[in-house]
Design a protein around this motif. Structure first.
Motif, PDB file in Angstrom:
ATOM      1  N   SER A  77       0.826  -1.205   0.000  1.00  0.00           N
ATOM      2  CA  SER A  77       0.000   0.000   0.000  1.00  0.00           C
ATOM      3  C   SER A  77       0.862   1.257   0.000  1.00  0.00           C
ATOM      4  O   SER A  77       0.595   2.218  -0.742  1.00  0.00           O
ATOM      5  N   ASP A  78       1.916   1.272   0.811  1.00  0.00           N
ATOM      6  CA  ASP A  78       2.823   2.427   0.858  1.00  0.00           C
ATOM      7  C   ASP A  78       3.499   2.651  -0.496  1.00  0.00           C
ATOM      8  O   ASP A  78       3.686   3.797  -0.924  1.00  0.00           O
ATOM      9  N   THR A  79       3.895   1.565  -1.156  1.00  0.00           N
ATOM     10  CA  THR A  79       4.554   1.672  -2.460  1.00  0.00           C
ATOM     11  C   THR A  79       3.580   2.189  -3.508  1.00  0.00           C
ATOM     12  O   THR A  79       3.948   2.974  -4.389  1.00  0.00           O
ATOM     13  N   TYR A  80       2.333   1.757  -3.423  1.00  0.00           N
ATOM     14  CA  TYR A  80       1.282   2.271  -4.309  1.00  0.00           C
ATOM     15  C   TYR A  80       1.180   3.796  -4.179  1.00  0.00           C
ATOM     16  O   TYR A  80       1.138   4.518  -5.189  1.00  0.00           O
ATOM     17  N   VAL A  81       1.149   4.282  -2.962  1.00  0.00           N
ATOM     18  CA  VAL A  81       1.070   5.732  -2.721  1.00  0.00           C
ATOM     19  C   VAL A  81       2.320   6.425  -3.246  1.00  0.00           C
ATOM     20  O   VAL A  81       2.246   7.497  -3.860  1.00  0.00           O
ATOM     21  N   ILE A  86       4.835   9.974  -7.542  1.00  0.00           N
ATOM     22  CA  ILE A  86       5.754  10.192  -8.671  1.00  0.00           C
ATOM     23  C   ILE A  86       4.977  10.571  -9.917  1.00  0.00           C
ATOM     24  O   ILE A  86       5.368  11.469 -10.671  1.00  0.00           O
ATOM     25  N   LEU A  87       3.859   9.901 -10.149  1.00  0.00           N
ATOM     26  CA  LEU A  87       3.025  10.198 -11.325  1.00  0.00           C
ATOM     27  C   LEU A  87       2.530  11.636 -11.306  1.00  0.00           C
ATOM     28  O   LEU A  87       2.476  12.299 -12.347  1.00  0.00           O
ATOM     29  N   ARG A  88       2.173  12.118 -10.130  1.00  0.00           N
ATOM     30  CA  ARG A  88       1.686  13.495 -10.036  1.00  0.00           C
ATOM     31  C   ARG A  88       2.815  14.508 -10.251  1.00  0.00           C
ATOM     32  O   ARG A  88       2.604  15.586 -10.803  1.00  0.00           O
ATOM     33  N   GLU A  89       4.028  14.131  -9.826  1.00  0.00           N
ATOM     34  CA  GLU A  89       5.168  15.042  -9.954  1.00  0.00           C
ATOM     35  C   GLU A  89       5.794  15.004 -11.350  1.00  0.00           C
ATOM     36  O   GLU A  89       6.376  15.983 -11.807  1.00  0.00           O
ATOM     37  N   HIS A  90       5.705  13.839 -12.026  1.00  0.00           N
ATOM     38  CA  HIS A  90       6.361  13.659 -13.326  1.00  0.00           C
ATOM     39  C   HIS A  90       5.384  13.005 -14.300  1.00  0.00           C
ATOM     40  O   HIS A  90       5.497  11.819 -14.614  1.00  0.00           O
ATOM     41  N   GLN A 147      12.251   5.874 -17.389  1.00  0.00           N
ATOM     42  CA  GLN A 147      12.994   7.073 -17.028  1.00  0.00           C
ATOM     43  C   GLN A 147      12.236   7.922 -16.001  1.00  0.00           C
ATOM     44  O   GLN A 147      11.217   8.520 -16.300  1.00  0.00           O
ATOM     45  N   ILE A 148      12.750   7.938 -14.793  1.00  0.00           N
ATOM     46  CA  ILE A 148      12.283   8.839 -13.739  1.00  0.00           C
ATOM     47  C   ILE A 148      13.530   9.333 -13.006  1.00  0.00           C
ATOM     48  O   ILE A 148      14.612   8.780 -13.197  1.00  0.00           O
TER      49      ILE A 148
END
Length: 209
Positions: A77-81, A86-90, A147-148
């Protein structure tokens, strides 16, 4: 009231020593932990995870399995968050495909481990083992070769490594429970299966979708 610097140091040292003593285990409990961790694929990481979360010096197989399954659920669950952030930032198109795949994978990891915990509490051990093993294939869908930012990528790779170890720990302890390893199952006060935390995780996951 502000304490003198020396007093703060002594207080911090006392808390640290007290905490370390609380984590000391031995005898049958340490043997049980060793028997699980030696099959986990990462002995030191397995021991570190258990000792970090174990809040008693003695435990049994049922309680320890219950603990491992809870840790695995919370980590997924923590990894999902983490991936969602990351998706919201990049939100670049080059990154979103791989990140969305990982996000879906950890959604499935979380929901599967929630199911596993219900099966464990209902003593449906055959079904529990099948579902635990299915999470290995789920985890492989998150390849982390996109790429992140490097610091985020390293964290995601490390989280995947921990998840892989937790899956193996769950399978090993699950098999031991299924096979009924004698005295290891006995307990005067086995930790009950309460699902308040499960419901909270479910709500967090659903609200994040």
């Amino acid at each position: 009231m502000k304490l003198p610097r020396g007093s703060m140091t002594i207080l911090a040292l006392y808390i640290f020593i007290h905490h370390m003593k609380a984590l000391e285990v031995g005898g049958p409990t340490q043997e049980l932990i060793n028997s699980i961790c030696i099959e986990s694929g990462d002995y030191e990481l397995c021991k570190e995870i258990i000792h970090k979360h174990l809040d008693t010096k003695t435990t049994n197989l049922l309680d320890l399995t219950h603990l491992i399954l809870r840790i695995a659920t919370e980590h997924a669950s923590d990894t999902y968050v983490f991936i969602g952030n990351i998706l919201r930032e990049h939100p670049d198109p080059e990154e979103t495909t791989g990140l969305n795949t990982c996000l879906t994978a950890y959604t499935d990891e979380t929901t599967t481990f929630l199911k596993v915990r219900h099966e464990f509490c209902r003593e449906e051990y055959e079904r529990m083992i099948i579902d635990i093993l299915s999470t290995r294939k789920i985890l492989k869908r998150c390849r982390t070769d996109f790429q992140i930012p490097l610091n985020k990528k390293k964290l995601l790779i490390e989280k995947s490594r921990v998840m892989k170890t937790l899956i193996t720990m769950s399978a090993v302890s699950g098999y031991m429970v299924k096979n009924g390893n004698g005295y290891l199952l006995n307990s005067l006060a086995t930790e009950p299966c309460f699902f308040n935390d499960v419901d909270q995780l479910s709500n967090i996951l659903i609200s994040s979708l």
